[in-house]
Design a protein around this motif. Structure first.
Motif, PDB file in Angstrom:
ATOM      1  N   SER A  83    -101.647  60.979 -61.183  1.00 36.34           N
ATOM      2  CA  SER A  83    -100.316  61.145 -61.791  1.00 36.34           C
ATOM      3  C   SER A  83    -100.339  60.451 -63.142  1.00 36.34           C
ATOM      4  O   SER A  83    -101.267  59.665 -63.425  1.00 36.34           O
ATOM      5  CB  SER A  83     -99.234  60.510 -60.912  1.00 36.34           C
ATOM      6  OG  SER A  83     -99.407  59.104 -60.872  1.00 36.34           O
ATOM      7  N   ALA A  84     -99.316  60.707 -63.943  1.00 38.33           N
ATOM      8  CA  ALA A  84     -99.208  59.975 -65.213  1.00 38.33           C
ATOM      9  C   ALA A  84     -99.060  58.490 -64.927  1.00 38.33           C
ATOM     10  O   ALA A  84     -99.686  57.644 -65.582  1.00 38.33           O
ATOM     11  CB  ALA A  84     -98.028  60.497 -66.016  1.00 38.33           C
ATOM     12  N   SER A  85     -98.262  58.158 -63.923  1.00 39.68           N
ATOM     13  CA  SER A  85     -98.057  56.740 -63.579  1.00 39.68           C
ATOM     14  C   SER A  85     -99.390  56.069 -63.244  1.00 39.68           C
ATOM     15  O   SER A  85     -99.634  54.914 -63.637  1.00 39.68           O
ATOM     16  CB  SER A  85     -97.111  56.612 -62.385  1.00 39.68           C
ATOM     17  OG  SER A  85     -95.916  57.301 -62.634  1.00 39.68           O
ATOM     18  N   PHE A 113     -89.595  58.742 -70.342  1.00 37.75           N
ATOM     19  CA  PHE A 113     -89.455  59.081 -68.928  1.00 37.75           C
ATOM     20  C   PHE A 113     -89.347  57.768 -68.133  1.00 37.75           C
ATOM     21  O   PHE A 113     -89.989  56.778 -68.479  1.00 37.75           O
ATOM     22  CB  PHE A 113     -90.671  59.895 -68.466  1.00 37.75           C
ATOM     23  CG  PHE A 113     -90.466  60.510 -67.112  1.00 37.75           C
ATOM     24  CD1 PHE A 113     -89.644  61.612 -66.955  1.00 37.75           C
ATOM     25  CD2 PHE A 113     -91.065  59.960 -65.989  1.00 37.75           C
ATOM     26  CE1 PHE A 113     -89.428  62.168 -65.705  1.00 37.75           C
ATOM     27  CE2 PHE A 113     -90.852  60.512 -64.738  1.00 37.75           C
ATOM     28  CZ  PHE A 113     -90.033  61.621 -64.593  1.00 37.75           C
ATOM     29  N   THR A 159     -93.008  58.906 -75.976  1.00 37.28           N
ATOM     30  CA  THR A 159     -93.004  60.245 -75.398  1.00 37.28           C
ATOM     31  C   THR A 159     -93.149  61.263 -76.523  1.00 37.28           C
ATOM     32  O   THR A 159     -92.500  61.136 -77.563  1.00 37.28           O
ATOM     33  CB  THR A 159     -91.727  60.484 -74.558  1.00 37.28           C
ATOM     34  OG1 THR A 159     -91.879  61.681 -73.818  1.00 37.28           O
ATOM     35  CG2 THR A 159     -90.466  60.577 -75.399  1.00 37.28           C
ATOM     36  N   PHE A 163     -88.040  64.206 -72.068  1.00 35.69           N
ATOM     37  CA  PHE A 163     -87.625  65.021 -70.915  1.00 35.69           C
ATOM     38  C   PHE A 163     -86.115  65.216 -70.867  1.00 35.69           C
ATOM     39  O   PHE A 163     -85.626  66.140 -70.242  1.00 35.69           O
ATOM     40  CB  PHE A 163     -88.078  64.334 -69.610  1.00 35.69           C
ATOM     41  CG  PHE A 163     -87.175  63.209 -69.161  1.00 35.69           C
ATOM     42  CD1 PHE A 163     -87.149  62.002 -69.845  1.00 35.69           C
ATOM     43  CD2 PHE A 163     -86.324  63.366 -68.075  1.00 35.69           C
ATOM     44  CE1 PHE A 163     -86.299  60.970 -69.447  1.00 35.69           C
ATOM     45  CE2 PHE A 163     -85.475  62.340 -67.664  1.00 35.69           C
ATOM     46  CZ  PHE A 163     -85.472  61.142 -68.359  1.00 35.69           C
ATOM     47  N   ASP A 188     -97.267  59.599 -74.234  1.00 32.27           N
ATOM     48  CA  ASP A 188     -97.028  60.352 -73.000  1.00 32.27           C
ATOM     49  C   ASP A 188     -96.782  61.811 -73.408  1.00 32.27           C
ATOM     50  O   ASP A 188     -95.735  62.157 -73.942  1.00 32.27           O
ATOM     51  CB  ASP A 188     -95.802  59.763 -72.289  1.00 32.27           C
ATOM     52  CG  ASP A 188     -95.385  60.565 -71.064  1.00 32.27           C
ATOM     53  OD1 ASP A 188     -95.964  61.637 -70.813  1.00 32.27           O
ATOM     54  OD2 ASP A 188     -94.457  60.118 -70.367  1.00 32.27           O
ATOM     55  N   TYR A 190     -96.631  64.487 -71.482  1.00 29.43           N
ATOM     56  CA  TYR A 190     -96.333  65.351 -70.333  1.00 29.43           C
ATOM     57  C   TYR A 190     -95.417  66.528 -70.676  1.00 29.43           C
ATOM     58  O   TYR A 190     -95.541  67.611 -70.126  1.00 29.43           O
ATOM     59  CB  TYR A 190     -95.724  64.526 -69.201  1.00 29.43           C
ATOM     60  CG  TYR A 190     -96.214  64.901 -67.835  1.00 29.43           C
ATOM     61  CD1 TYR A 190     -96.473  66.217 -67.493  1.00 29.43           C
ATOM     62  CD2 TYR A 190     -96.442  63.924 -66.872  1.00 29.43           C
ATOM     63  CE1 TYR A 190     -96.931  66.546 -66.234  1.00 29.43           C
ATOM     64  CE2 TYR A 190     -96.895  64.255 -65.607  1.00 29.43           C
ATOM     65  CZ  TYR A 190     -97.136  65.567 -65.292  1.00 29.43           C
ATOM     66  OH  TYR A 190     -97.587  65.903 -64.054  1.00 29.43           O
ATOM     67  N   GLN A 191     -94.445  66.320 -71.584  1.00 28.72           N
ATOM     68  CA  GLN A 191     -93.504  67.404 -71.886  1.00 28.72           C
ATOM     69  C   GLN A 191     -93.983  68.282 -73.041  1.00 28.72           C
ATOM     70  O   GLN A 191     -93.204  69.063 -73.594  1.00 28.72           O
ATOM     71  CB  GLN A 191     -92.112  66.821 -72.203  1.00 28.72           C
ATOM     72  CG  GLN A 191     -91.396  66.262 -70.979  1.00 28.72           C
ATOM     73  CD  GLN A 191     -91.006  67.342 -69.961  1.00 28.72           C
ATOM     74  OE1 GLN A 191     -90.868  68.517 -70.311  1.00 28.72           O
ATOM     75  NE2 GLN A 191     -90.841  66.957 -68.705  1.00 28.72           N
ATOM     76  N   LYS A 214     -96.878  70.765 -65.217  1.00 25.82           N
ATOM     77  CA  LYS A 214     -95.831  71.425 -66.010  1.00 25.82           C
ATOM     78  C   LYS A 214     -96.461  72.508 -66.894  1.00 25.82           C
ATOM     79  O   LYS A 214     -96.894  73.538 -66.423  1.00 25.82           O
ATOM     80  CB  LYS A 214     -95.066  70.386 -66.809  1.00 25.82           C
ATOM     81  CG  LYS A 214     -94.438  69.291 -65.931  1.00 25.82           C
ATOM     82  CD  LYS A 214     -93.763  68.248 -66.779  1.00 25.82           C
ATOM     83  CE  LYS A 214     -93.459  66.984 -65.997  1.00 25.82           C
ATOM     84  NZ  LYS A 214     -92.392  67.105 -65.026  1.00 25.82           N
TER      85      LYS A 214
HETATM   86  C1  LIG Z   1     -92.495  62.731 -69.924  1.00 25.95           C
HETATM   87  C2  LIG Z   1     -92.916  62.542 -68.509  1.00 25.95           C
HETATM   88  N1  LIG Z   1     -93.763  61.554 -68.173  1.00 25.95           N
HETATM   89  C3  LIG Z   1     -94.168  61.362 -66.897  1.00 25.95           C
HETATM   90  C4  LIG Z   1     -93.707  62.187 -65.888  1.00 25.95           C
HETATM   91  C5  LIG Z   1     -94.126  62.030 -64.445  1.00 25.95           C
HETATM   92  O1  LIG Z   1     -95.069  61.132 -64.178  1.00 25.95           O
HETATM   93  P1  LIG Z   1     -95.910  61.111 -62.806  1.00 25.95           P
HETATM   94  O2  LIG Z   1     -97.064  62.035 -62.969  1.00 25.95           O
HETATM   95  O3  LIG Z   1     -96.280  59.709 -62.679  1.00 25.95           O
HETATM   96  O4  LIG Z   1     -95.001  61.578 -61.706  1.00 25.95           O
HETATM   97  C6  LIG Z   1     -92.849  63.227 -66.178  1.00 25.95           C
HETATM   98  C7  LIG Z   1     -92.414  64.108 -65.071  1.00 25.95           C
HETATM   99  O5  LIG Z   1     -91.416  64.671 -64.995  1.00 25.95           O
HETATM  100  C8  LIG Z   1     -92.423  63.401 -67.521  1.00 25.95           C
HETATM  101  O6  LIG Z   1     -91.581  64.381 -67.836  1.00 25.95           O
END
Ligand SMILES: Cc1ncc(COP(=O)(O)O)c(C=O)c1O
Length: 389
Positions: A83-85, A113, A159, A163, A188, A190-191, A214
């Motif tokens: 996971s990102a975390s 996030f 970010t 999000f 980060d 992710y988005q 995603k």
């Molecule tokens: C910007 C962003 N970072 C991190 C995460 C999620 O992190 P993880 O993979 O730890 O659940 C999300 C998920 O919605 C996100 O939108």
């Protein structure tokens, strides 16, 4: 730029698009037949081999190479995590906040996030001081970072796209500000990752994290962390595993010898099924070409933003946005979600915002379907007399 015919052909590989107007990409990408085939390939490898781990290790290392290529990094700079975390945590725990070199501040915007805020807040007992920057009308201006980052700043989590409002950070500018003060930058993505080309070297970030579920069109339970080469061996995470050691197959219980590569930030046995699903997703996107993906997303986002402006709907996302995420303020987000879901439109909500997230397989028809549904439910949306410039 892809032609409408090419997009139609692409759509035929995502069965859910026959049923839904799929604008849920900021939460979960649609399943392609290529990714589904990855699941079957994984099952077959397990069913037919008495010792499948040899093949699985090849798939795991192969994915690392593909992920590195995706972001213009070297494979040794990439850790595969769940996971990102799980990518942010080893870095947060490896950095020092004891103040011996005068640096213990972590500067981030309120639009990060939650996991980003929470992981660094958890470092407070180790001496970290967390400074949240207030947003300005759903933006996190670069000037706010410039004012806050100083010689006491250890790291700036950032970010790429928020999000909660779709705001896009000026990553290269903020990285420059952070580095001028001797601070690190943790992006980060992710988005954003999967919606356009990304080059961690050109952006000059120190760390980058994302996950596959995603816009990368892969499964949940898989992410990756990039760590700039020169930083890797300066960081020894107190959270480790046998798979994070220099020689994994030495099986030496009495020896702690972290890998000189980013693998030192990994957990235990990798998530093999997810690796089999993620690889075809990455190959699909790189096969389409991320420039083409970005162009289609921009075209749809611009058309949607124009329609939203014409309807005078309060929009949290800047009107200049090229996507992928547009967030509209609702009077009653739960009711909007229910109305759209009933029409087969897949969106998501966060707080008072309804999130419309575009990907390469979406079309102008999808945009029009969403706009018509909004027009029919205007009483549930926040309406403004003067749409945001
Ligand atoms: C910007 C962003 N970072 C991190 C995460 C999620 O992190 P993880 O993979 O730890 O659940 C999300 C998920 O919605 C996100 O939108």
């Amino acid at each position: 730029m892809l032609t409408d015919e090419q997009i139609l052909e692409l759509r035929s590989h995502f069965p859910i698009l026959r049923e839904k107007t799929y604008l849920y990409n900021c939460s979960q990408g649609a399943l392609s037949d290529a990714v589904e085939a990855g699941l079957h390939e994984y099952a077959a490898s397990w069913r037919t081999s008495a010792a499948p781990w040899d093949d699985w290790m090849v798939a795991y290392q192969g994915l690392r190479v593909a992920l590195a290529r995706l972001i213009n990094a070297q494979p040794e700079e990439v850790a595969i995590v769940t996971s990102a975390s799980a990518g942010i945590n080893p870095i947060a725990n490896a950095l020092q906040f004891d103040g011996l070199d005068g640096r213990n501040k972590v500067v981030m915007s309120e639009y990060e996030f939650p996991t980003m805020g929470q992981i660094w807040l958890a470092q407070r007992p180790r001496g970290a001081e967390i400074q949240f920057l207030d947003g300005v009308n759903n933006t996190a201006p670069t000037e706010c970072y410039e004012r806050a980052i100083d010689k006491t700043t250890r790291i700036v989590p950032l970010t790429q796209v928020s999000f909660v409002n779709g705001f896009r950070s000026d990553v290269a500018a903020i990285a420059k500000i952070a580095h001028a003060q001797g601070a690190l930058l943790f992006l980060d993505g992710y988005q954003d990752c999967g919606t356009r080309p990304i080059d961690v070297k050109a952006l000059d970030v120190d760390f980058f994290v994302t996950g596959t579920l995603k816009y990368l069109l892969g499964p949940p339970g898989l992410g990756f962390l990039y760590v700039r080469r020169e930083l890797i061996e300066t960081l020894t995470p107190p959270i480790t595993s046998w798979m994070a050691q220099r020689d994994v197959f030495a099986f030496n219980t009495k020896c702690l010898d972290p890998s000189p590569d980013a693998r030192r930030f990994e957990g235990g046995s990798p998530s093999i099924p997810n690796i089999y699903l993620a690889r075809p997703a990455i190959d699909l996107l790189t096969g389409i070409g991320l420039d083409n993906v970005a162009a289609q997303i921009e075209r749809l986002t611009r058309a949607f933003l124009k329609g939203v402006r014409d309807l005078h709907i309060d929009c949290k996302t800047p009107s200049s946005s090229v996507g992928p995420l547009v967030v509209l303020r609702a009077k009653d987000a739960a009711s909007v979600l229910a109305k759209l879901t009933a029409r087969g439109i897949a969106v998501s909500t966060r707080r008072d915002g309804v999130r419309f997230a575009f990907h390469v397989y979406n079309t102008l028809d999808d945009v029009n379907v969403a706009l018509t549904a909004l027009e029919d439910n205007l009483e549930l949306m926040n309406i403004i007399s003067e749409p945001r410039a």
